[in-house]
Write a protein that holds these residues in place. Structure first.
Motif, PDB file in Angstrom:
ATOM      1  N   LYS A   1      -3.793   4.072  -0.723  1.00  0.00           N
ATOM      2  CA  LYS A   1      -4.355   2.714  -0.793  1.00  0.00           C
ATOM      3  C   LYS A   1      -5.031   2.325   0.519  1.00  0.00           C
ATOM      4  CE  LYS A   1      -2.683   1.658  -4.937  1.00  0.00           C
ATOM      5  NZ  LYS A   1      -3.587   1.604  -6.081  1.00  0.00           N
TER       6      LYS A   1
ATOM      7  N   ASN B   1       0.822  -1.218   0.000  1.00  0.00           N
ATOM      8  CA  ASN B   1       0.000   0.000   0.000  1.00  0.00           C
ATOM      9  C   ASN B   1       0.858   1.273   0.000  1.00  0.00           C
ATOM     10  OD1 ASN B   1      -2.423  -1.346   0.051  1.00  0.00           O
ATOM     11  ND2 ASN B   1      -2.702  -1.171   2.264  1.00  0.00           N
TER      12      ASN B   1
ATOM     13  N   ILE C   1     -10.169   1.204  -1.344  1.00  0.00           N
ATOM     14  CA  ILE C   1      -9.209   1.686  -0.340  1.00  0.00           C
ATOM     15  C   ILE C   1      -9.464   0.959   0.990  1.00  0.00           C
ATOM     16  CG2 ILE C   1      -8.420   3.728   0.938  1.00  0.00           C
ATOM     17  CD1 ILE C   1      -9.330   5.419  -1.473  1.00  0.00           C
TER      18      ILE C   1
ATOM     19  N   TYR D   1       4.032   2.202  -5.082  1.00  0.00           N
ATOM     20  CA  TYR D   1       3.303   1.002  -4.652  1.00  0.00           C
ATOM     21  C   TYR D   1       4.195  -0.227  -4.767  1.00  0.00           C
ATOM     22  CZ  TYR D   1      -0.333   4.397  -5.571  1.00  0.00           C
ATOM     23  OH  TYR D   1      -1.074   5.550  -5.596  1.00  0.00           O
TER      24      TYR D   1
END
Ligand code: JFZ
Length: 480
Positions: free
Chosen positions: A121, A53, A167, A376
């Motif tokens: 995220k 994330n 999310i 990421y």
């Protein structure tokens, strides 16, 4: 003979020094009932997701968002969520803010859309801060949003809206509670402990309630655990960790929850990290050259936009406000050391997000759209730190990203490649078709010729490597 004696003395001295060192390394581990539950990084898929994330949104929202750091015309510059304490307000005065909590502009979907655009995220929301006000209708207290004019279950709306955007939602929970009559800062008498046990029961029940009502929650972020009362009841912190992990398989807890048998926090009395990741980096980051030990653990840094405001403060002119570029650099530095970056927002008492925060989010969004690929799943590359910026290795790929914050005046970026790593391709992330020239100047050292035009902001160069790029993991800068 004299010579020999001296030699013998030295040998004996050295041997006993070595033995002392050995003994130190072998120091018996303390037997702990409430210490770390395992050593090393967690290897399961829930933790792997948390790790990839990298970028999260922290939200501090509660009754403190209504006065926003100002009480009866007087501005208090200290953290807005501490106003009750800075302005020396009674519980009766503070708690009556509940009857004014009516954030008619609150729109969970709008918040989630902004967060999605910005590229986070996960989102971590204050379910209950030190003031004790609960953002869900808890069955264990009356001091909750269901009894405010607003009535709606804020957690439910947020979990649904953010999850719908893909999310993850995490829950912040303050164990310290200024509202609850049984909360104690320390335990000095048996009566204190009896009373505090009632509080611990209450908090345990609330946490179980949260885990039951909102089963998609991915992580519990504990706070307010620094007082002696908790240090003397380390058993409870382990009970909570176990209960949550049973209630939600794969759930993650931060190190801040935990205390061991001796009251050691974050790390137990044997030096092992408790909880699943280190959450002690608060408004500060590790040094990218000296603090490489963080790459051995999972960790997360949390950051405010002004200096020290988590909840909404009406006056942001009281301290330095970080620019989006600085925040992007902090996110990059954190990623380059294998950590997550949790950036805080403090929505207003009426439920709107302040203009400054919207603008910052929009600027970060623009950058992430182009360069997010480097963030990421990004991890420590083990390559020697260079002045132009940060190396990030993408786990499971043959790519190493260079995130350039200080474009060298010469337009030559230097790099030192770990032994056995061979760069096969180098290009701007935005323009993969155009290779950048790489010249070896001496063994393992290269000059990379950057695009001639000066870029407006930070940009990313992709290095494709043989050896999976990770062969440099063993690199450590000189420790002094
Ligand atoms: C705590 C809270 O008091 C604050 O309001 C906010 O919620 C923040 C995220 O957490 O503040 C802390 C907690 C820990 C440290 C410093 C401030 N620390 O470990 O240095």
């Amino acid at each position: 003979m004299k010579q020999f004696k001296r030699y013998l003395t030295i040998v004996v001295a050295c041997t006993s020094m070595m033995q002392a060192g050995w003994a130190q390394q072998q120091a018996p581990r303390k037997a702990l009932s409430y210490g770390a539950q395992y050593t090393g990084k967690r290897k399961d898929s829930a933790m792997a997701k948390f790790r990839t994330n990298r970028f999260g949104q922290f939200i501090h929202w509660g009754l403190y968002s209504i006065p926003g750091g100002i009480w009866e015309g007087k501005t208090y510059s200290y953290a807005a969520e501490f106003l009750k304490s800075s302005a020396h307000l009674s519980s009766a005065t503070w708690d009556s803010l509940m009857y004014r909590f009516n954030p008619t502009k609150f729109d969970a979907h709008a918040w989630a859309k902004m967060a999605k655009q910005m590229g986070v995220k996960y989102m971590t929301i204050t379910t209950k801060h030190h003031e004790g006000f609960c953002m869900w209708p808890s069955q264990y207290t009356d001091f909750h949003v269901g009894n405010s004019p607003f009535k709606r279950d804020i957690l439910k709306e947020l979990v649904e809206a953010y999850n719908a955007e893909g999310i993850d939602v995490n829950f912040y929970y303050s164990v310290l509670d200024w509202h609850h009559p049984d909360w104690k800062y320390d335990i000095k008498t048996a009566e204190d402990q009896t009373q505090f046990l009632r509080y611990l029961d209450f908090a345990y029940n609330q946490l179980k309630e949260l885990a039951t009502r909102y089963p998609t929650v991915k992580c519990f972020w504990f706070d307010g655990t620094w007082d002696n009362s908790i240090k003397k009841n380390g058993w409870w912190t382990l009970e909570v960790e176990k209960m949550l992990k049973k209630a939600i398989p794969g759930v993650i807890v931060n190190s801040r929850l935990r205390a061991d048998d001796y009251g050691a926090r974050h790390r137990d009395s044997n030096g092992e990290l408790m909880g699943d990741y280190e959450s002690g980096y608060e408004r500060r980051l590790p040094d990218p050259v000296k603090d490489l030990s963080v790459t051995q653990i999972d960790w997360e840094a949390c950051m405010t936009i002004p200096e020290n405001q988590w909840g909404f403060h009406k006056d942001w002119s009281l301290s330095y406000v970080k620019t989006p570029q600085e925040l992007v650099e902090m996110l990059t530095l954190t990623t380059s050391l294998g950590g997550n970056f949790l950036l805080n927002f403090g929505p207003q008492g009426d439920g709107a997000i302040r203009t400054e925060e919207k603008q910052i989010a929009a600027t970060i969004a623009d950058w992430m759209k182009v360069n997010g690929e480097a963030i990421y799943g990004g991890d420590y590359a083990g390559w020697k730190k260079q002045d132009w910026g940060y190396f990030i290795q993408k786990a499971g790929t043959n790519k190493v990203y260079m995130v350039v914050f200080n474009q060298p005046f010469s337009n030559i970026a230097r790099l030192q490649v770990p032994d056995k790593v061979k760069i096969t391709k180098s290009y701007l992330l935005e323009a993969p078709a155009q290779s950048l020239l790489l010249k070896e100047t001496q063994k393992n050292q290269f000059n990379l010729y950057l695009p001639a035009v000066k870029k407006a902001g930070a940009f990313v160069i992709v290095l494709e490597t043989e050896q999976g790029g990770g062969a440099g993991k063993q690199y450590q800068d000189a420790k002094t």
